[in-house]
Design an enzyme around this catalytic site. Sequence first.
Site, mmCIF file in Angstrom:
data_model
loop_
_atom_site.group_PDB
_atom_site.id
_atom_site.type_symbol
_atom_site.label_atom_id
_atom_site.label_comp_id
_atom_site.label_asym_id
_atom_site.label_seq_id
_atom_site.Cartn_x
_atom_site.Cartn_y
_atom_site.Cartn_z
ATOM 1 N N ASP A 83 0.860 -1.175 0.000
ATOM 2 C CA ASP A 83 0.000 0.000 0.000
ATOM 3 C C ASP A 83 0.897 1.227 0.000
ATOM 4 O OD1 ASP A 83 -2.251 1.585 0.084
ATOM 5 O OD2 ASP A 83 -3.235 0.358 1.604
ATOM 6 N N THR A 84 0.281 2.403 0.046
ATOM 7 C CA THR A 84 1.069 3.629 0.105
ATOM 8 C C THR A 84 1.944 3.647 1.355
ATOM 9 O OG1 THR A 84 -0.624 4.866 -1.083
ATOM 10 C CG2 THR A 84 0.959 6.140 0.208
ATOM 11 N N VAL A 85 3.195 4.032 1.172
ATOM 12 C CA VAL A 85 4.117 4.205 2.291
ATOM 13 C C VAL A 85 4.664 5.623 2.223
ATOM 14 C CG1 VAL A 85 6.266 3.467 3.372
ATOM 15 C CG2 VAL A 85 4.749 1.767 2.329
#
Length: 260
Positions: A83-85
Site C-alpha cells: 500500500d502507500t508508504v
Amino acid sequence: DGRVPPMLLCAEGAHRWAAKQGFALADPQSLITERSKKRHARYMRMAGGDASSQGGAVTSRECDKEAGDGGNGDEDEDGRRLDTVGAVCVDRHGAVCAAVSSGGLALKECGRVGQAAMYGCGCWAEQGAAAAGEDVNDDDAPSIAVSTSGTGEHLISSLMAQRCGAEIRHSACAMDGVRVCMENFLACPRLGHVAQPLGGVLAIGKSGPSVEVSWGHSTPTFLVAYMSETSSKAHVSLSQNQKPGGFTVEGRVVRLRLDK
C-alpha cells in the site's frame, strides 16, 4: 542546450531519459509476477473485461472486497501488504524532508501518473521561514514536512500535500493545520462529484527543540509509526475514523536532540 528541464516524465519518455542517464534498466516483464497476473485477470473479469465500463480505476481493496477477500488489498509473494508508504523526518540539524511511494490502483489507465509523483500532491517539505523568503533562523516560522495517502485523483485535485503545509504554517500548531486541511479537503469544490473523498496526511511541524507529529484521514484507518533517536522502539498507532463522511485528526509532541 538551453531547454527548460522537465518536472515530470512518464512512460517511454522516462525510459529513454533513464537510459541516457546511465541507469540500469530492468525488463518490464521481469516485474510481473504470476500472482499479480492472476489478480489482474480477476479484476478484469469483475469489470466485464473493460475497465472503462466500471468508470475507470478502483482501489485493489475495493476489488478484494467484491471478490470476498476481506479487503486485504495487494500482497507480494510473501503475503506482505502492499500500500502507500510515506515518511516525514527531521535530522540532527533540524532539516526536514518528506517522501511517499504509492500503492497504486487496479485497472488504472495506461500512462496514469498518481499523486506520489505530482508536485505538491504526494509530499511536501519547507525549511523554516525560507518558504516565506525570511530569515531561515526565525523559529517563529516552523519547518514543515507532509506525506499523503488515499485515492490519488482526490489528492491531486486538492493539492493535498502543499495545502496541508500552508495550513500548518499559518496555524498555532500542526494538529490545527491538519484539521483545517482535512476540512478543506472534504469541502473541495473540485471533488464535489465524489460521495466520499478518501485522503490522509502525515505531517510534522518543527519549531525549536520539539516537533509535532500529526495525522488526519477520511479513510477508515491510517497506520502511523514514529520515533526519535532517544526512542528504544517505534511508537505505533492504528488510527480509526468512525465518522461517516467525516475525518479523524490525532497528534503527538516529540522532543529532539539537535546539534547546535
